[in-house]
Scaffold this motif. Sequence first.
Motif, PDB file in Angstrom:
ATOM      1  N   ILE A  75       2.047 -18.819 -28.107  1.00  0.00           N
ATOM      2  CA  ILE A  75       1.961 -17.657 -27.220  1.00  0.00           C
ATOM      3  C   ILE A  75       3.256 -16.851 -27.337  1.00  0.00           C
ATOM      4  CG2 ILE A  75       1.446 -16.864 -24.883  1.00  0.00           C
ATOM      5  CD1 ILE A  75      -0.752 -18.684 -25.867  1.00  0.00           C
ATOM      6  N   PRO A  76       3.351 -15.963 -28.325  1.00  0.00           N
ATOM      7  CA  PRO A  76       4.543 -15.115 -28.401  1.00  0.00           C
ATOM      8  C   PRO A  76       4.569 -14.102 -27.269  1.00  0.00           C
ATOM      9  CG  PRO A  76       2.917 -14.422 -30.031  1.00  0.00           C
ATOM     10  CD  PRO A  76       2.393 -15.688 -29.410  1.00  0.00           C
ATOM     11  N   ILE A  77       5.762 -13.881 -26.706  1.00  0.00           N
ATOM     12  CA  ILE A  77       5.962 -12.796 -25.752  1.00  0.00           C
ATOM     13  C   ILE A  77       6.340 -11.557 -26.560  1.00  0.00           C
ATOM     14  CG2 ILE A  77       7.312 -11.955 -23.795  1.00  0.00           C
ATOM     15  CD1 ILE A  77       7.703 -14.824 -22.879  1.00  0.00           C
ATOM     16  N   LEU A  78       5.514 -10.510 -26.449  1.00  0.00           N
ATOM     17  CA  LEU A  78       5.770  -9.261 -27.179  1.00  0.00           C
ATOM     18  C   LEU A  78       6.991  -8.590 -26.571  1.00  0.00           C
ATOM     19  CD1 LEU A  78       2.098  -7.908 -27.338  1.00  0.00           C
ATOM     20  CD2 LEU A  78       3.227  -9.578 -28.826  1.00  0.00           C
ATOM     21  N   ALA A 122      -7.664 -21.898 -24.574  1.00  0.00           N
ATOM     22  CA  ALA A 122      -6.221 -22.096 -24.333  1.00  0.00           C
ATOM     23  C   ALA A 122      -5.962 -23.231 -23.353  1.00  0.00           C
ATOM     24  CB  ALA A 122      -5.597 -20.801 -23.818  1.00  0.00           C
ATOM     25  N   GLN A 123      -6.848 -23.403 -22.376  1.00  0.00           N
ATOM     26  CA  GLN A 123      -6.652 -24.434 -21.344  1.00  0.00           C
ATOM     27  C   GLN A 123      -6.643 -25.834 -21.953  1.00  0.00           C
ATOM     28  OE1 GLN A 123      -9.056 -22.229 -21.417  1.00  0.00           O
ATOM     29  NE2 GLN A 123      -8.810 -20.856 -19.653  1.00  0.00           N
ATOM     30  N   ASN A 124      -7.294 -25.990 -23.115  1.00  0.00           N
ATOM     31  CA  ASN A 124      -7.377 -27.323 -23.732  1.00  0.00           C
ATOM     32  C   ASN A 124      -6.295 -27.554 -24.776  1.00  0.00           C
ATOM     33  OD1 ASN A 124      -9.717 -27.747 -22.248  1.00  0.00           O
ATOM     34  ND2 ASN A 124     -10.947 -26.705 -23.805  1.00  0.00           N
ATOM     35  N   GLN A 126      -2.194 -27.596 -26.286  1.00  0.00           N
ATOM     36  CA  GLN A 126      -0.757 -27.665 -26.009  1.00  0.00           C
ATOM     37  C   GLN A 126      -0.185 -26.308 -26.394  1.00  0.00           C
ATOM     38  OE1 GLN A 126       1.906 -30.162 -25.092  1.00  0.00           O
ATOM     39  NE2 GLN A 126       2.791 -28.095 -25.054  1.00  0.00           N
ATOM     40  N   LEU A 127       0.329 -25.558 -25.407  1.00  0.00           N
ATOM     41  CA  LEU A 127       0.803 -24.203 -25.681  1.00  0.00           C
ATOM     42  C   LEU A 127       2.322 -24.186 -25.877  1.00  0.00           C
ATOM     43  CD1 LEU A 127      -1.321 -22.165 -23.097  1.00  0.00           C
ATOM     44  CD2 LEU A 127      -1.864 -22.752 -25.477  1.00  0.00           C
ATOM     45  N   ILE A 128       2.761 -23.353 -26.812  1.00  0.00           N
ATOM     46  CA  ILE A 128       4.197 -23.111 -27.000  1.00  0.00           C
ATOM     47  C   ILE A 128       4.438 -21.626 -26.774  1.00  0.00           C
ATOM     48  CG2 ILE A 128       6.170 -23.291 -28.549  1.00  0.00           C
ATOM     49  CD1 ILE A 128       4.627 -25.416 -30.126  1.00  0.00           C
ATOM     50  N   VAL A 129       5.149 -21.311 -25.682  1.00  0.00           N
ATOM     51  CA  VAL A 129       5.524 -19.922 -25.404  1.00  0.00           C
ATOM     52  C   VAL A 129       6.770 -19.618 -26.239  1.00  0.00           C
ATOM     53  CG1 VAL A 129       6.258 -18.281 -23.636  1.00  0.00           C
ATOM     54  CG2 VAL A 129       4.553 -20.036 -23.087  1.00  0.00           C
ATOM     55  N   ILE A 130       6.739 -18.478 -26.945  1.00  0.00           N
ATOM     56  CA  ILE A 130       7.791 -18.180 -27.921  1.00  0.00           C
ATOM     57  C   ILE A 130       8.467 -16.862 -27.584  1.00  0.00           C
ATOM     58  CG2 ILE A 130       8.219 -17.778 -30.369  1.00  0.00           C
ATOM     59  CD1 ILE A 130       5.406 -19.030 -30.812  1.00  0.00           C
ATOM     60  N   ASP A 131       9.776 -16.892 -27.490  1.00  0.00           N
ATOM     61  CA  ASP A 131      10.554 -15.666 -27.289  1.00  0.00           C
ATOM     62  C   ASP A 131      11.963 -15.965 -27.769  1.00  0.00           C
ATOM     63  OD1 ASP A 131      11.960 -13.429 -26.276  1.00  0.00           O
ATOM     64  OD2 ASP A 131      10.542 -13.241 -24.622  1.00  0.00           O
ATOM     65  N   LEU A 147      -0.060 -17.901 -17.622  1.00  0.00           N
ATOM     66  CA  LEU A 147      -0.818 -18.971 -18.290  1.00  0.00           C
ATOM     67  C   LEU A 147      -1.378 -19.949 -17.261  1.00  0.00           C
ATOM     68  CD1 LEU A 147       1.530 -19.705 -21.327  1.00  0.00           C
ATOM     69  CD2 LEU A 147      -0.667 -18.505 -21.351  1.00  0.00           C
ATOM     70  N   LYS A 148      -0.546 -20.321 -16.284  1.00  0.00           N
ATOM     71  CA  LYS A 148      -1.005 -21.294 -15.277  1.00  0.00           C
ATOM     72  C   LYS A 148      -2.135 -20.705 -14.436  1.00  0.00           C
ATOM     73  CE  LYS A 148       3.017 -24.305 -14.829  1.00  0.00           C
ATOM     74  NZ  LYS A 148       4.099 -24.786 -13.946  1.00  0.00           N
ATOM     75  N   LYS A 149      -2.027 -19.400 -14.131  1.00  0.00           N
ATOM     76  CA  LYS A 149      -3.088 -18.727 -13.351  1.00  0.00           C
ATOM     77  C   LYS A 149      -4.431 -18.821 -14.064  1.00  0.00           C
ATOM     78  CE  LYS A 149      -2.230 -14.409 -12.599  1.00  0.00           C
ATOM     79  NZ  LYS A 149      -1.584 -13.160 -12.242  1.00  0.00           N
ATOM     80  N   ARG A 150      -4.384 -18.916 -15.400  1.00  0.00           N
ATOM     81  CA  ARG A 150      -5.618 -18.999 -16.189  1.00  0.00           C
ATOM     82  C   ARG A 150      -5.973 -20.441 -16.545  1.00  0.00           C
ATOM     83  NH1 ARG A 150      -3.140 -14.338 -16.700  1.00  0.00           N
ATOM     84  NH2 ARG A 150      -4.412 -12.461 -16.883  1.00  0.00           N
ATOM     85  N   GLY A 151      -5.339 -21.399 -15.876  1.00  0.00           N
ATOM     86  CA  GLY A 151      -5.741 -22.801 -16.019  1.00  0.00           C
ATOM     87  C   GLY A 151      -5.005 -23.582 -17.091  1.00  0.00           C
ATOM     88  N   CYS A 152      -3.986 -22.991 -17.718  1.00  0.00           N
ATOM     89  CA  CYS A 152      -3.256 -23.718 -18.763  1.00  0.00           C
ATOM     90  C   CYS A 152      -2.204 -24.618 -18.106  1.00  0.00           C
ATOM     91  CB  CYS A 152      -2.561 -22.746 -19.711  1.00  0.00           C
ATOM     92  SG  CYS A 152      -3.715 -21.591 -20.466  1.00  0.00           S
ATOM     93  N   GLU A 153      -2.076 -25.839 -18.647  1.00  0.00           N
ATOM     94  CA  GLU A 153      -1.166 -26.806 -18.015  1.00  0.00           C
ATOM     95  C   GLU A 153      -0.140 -27.383 -18.972  1.00  0.00           C
ATOM     96  OE1 GLU A 153      -3.846 -29.651 -16.422  1.00  0.00           O
ATOM     97  OE2 GLU A 153      -4.286 -28.447 -14.631  1.00  0.00           O
ATOM     98  N   GLN A 154      -0.506 -27.513 -20.238  1.00  0.00           N
ATOM     99  CA  GLN A 154       0.403 -28.141 -21.216  1.00  0.00           C
ATOM    100  C   GLN A 154       1.219 -27.036 -21.881  1.00  0.00           C
ATOM    101  OE1 GLN A 154       0.676 -31.544 -21.872  1.00  0.00           O
ATOM    102  NE2 GLN A 154      -0.548 -31.645 -20.012  1.00  0.00           N
TER     103      GLN A 154
END
Length: 209
Positions: A75-78, A122-124, A126-131, A147-154
Amino acid sequence: MNRLVICDHPLIQHKLTFIRDKNTNTKDFRELVDEVATLMAYEITREMPLDTIKVQTPIMETDSKVLAGRMLGLIPILRAGLGMVEGILKLIPAAKVGHIGLSRDHDTLQPVEYYINLPTDAQNRQLIVIDPMLATGGSAIAAINSLKKRGCEQIKMMCLIAAPEGVKALHEAHPEVDIYVAALDERLNEKGYIIPGLGDAGDRMFGTN
Ligand SMILES: O=P(O)(O)OC[C@H]1O[C@H](OP(=O)(O)OP(=O)(O)O)[C@H](O)[C@@H]1O
Ligand SMILES: O=c1cc[nH]c(=O)[nH]1
Ligand SMILES: [Mg+2]
């Protein structure tokens, strides 16, 4: 909880020096960020779970390892996070990519979200937020809130350079999110820039100012 991993591999530290250098041109800046992202991907995936499967070598059947469990999402932050995506995909080509557009107001330093588009599963993942930059931490916290608002936890966070102020704020807001950085710098200046930092990552990546 409250985990900060400093990726201090000599290759990462060497390349980071030239990323910081104000005389590094846009082309070289992009290439170096891409290379450091690949090296950091090696570090951030170190704890990925493995399964054992059978494989037939030319000699015999044997047990061997494959990646198990949740697939990855980047998940890159633009904008600036975009510059690290390809470098990570070189090692993890099956990862899906979602985007969060955030821009930091120059006066208030508050992030404003202008775009979000995530993989449907995405909820299933492992997400890596990138900036590249974790300065006040406002952008990273806002992205992870979304991300959490949309159900993502990892969720893990990957940055090139962090200020202590940003690490503290992100740890307080999301203590379970591990933060991976190439360097922890001294502090923020009065304009919210990381000292010594590398300047404005988005501008240096895309040649704007
Ligand atoms: O931790 P913070 O204080 O929130 O600052 C960090 C944010 O600032 C920069 O983005 P910017 O807002 O300049 O957007 P850009 O990538 O489009 O240039 C950087 O890429 C982070 O997203
Ligand atoms: O130093 C900083 C702080 C925020 N954003 C950047 O691009 N650089
Ligand atoms: Mg910018």
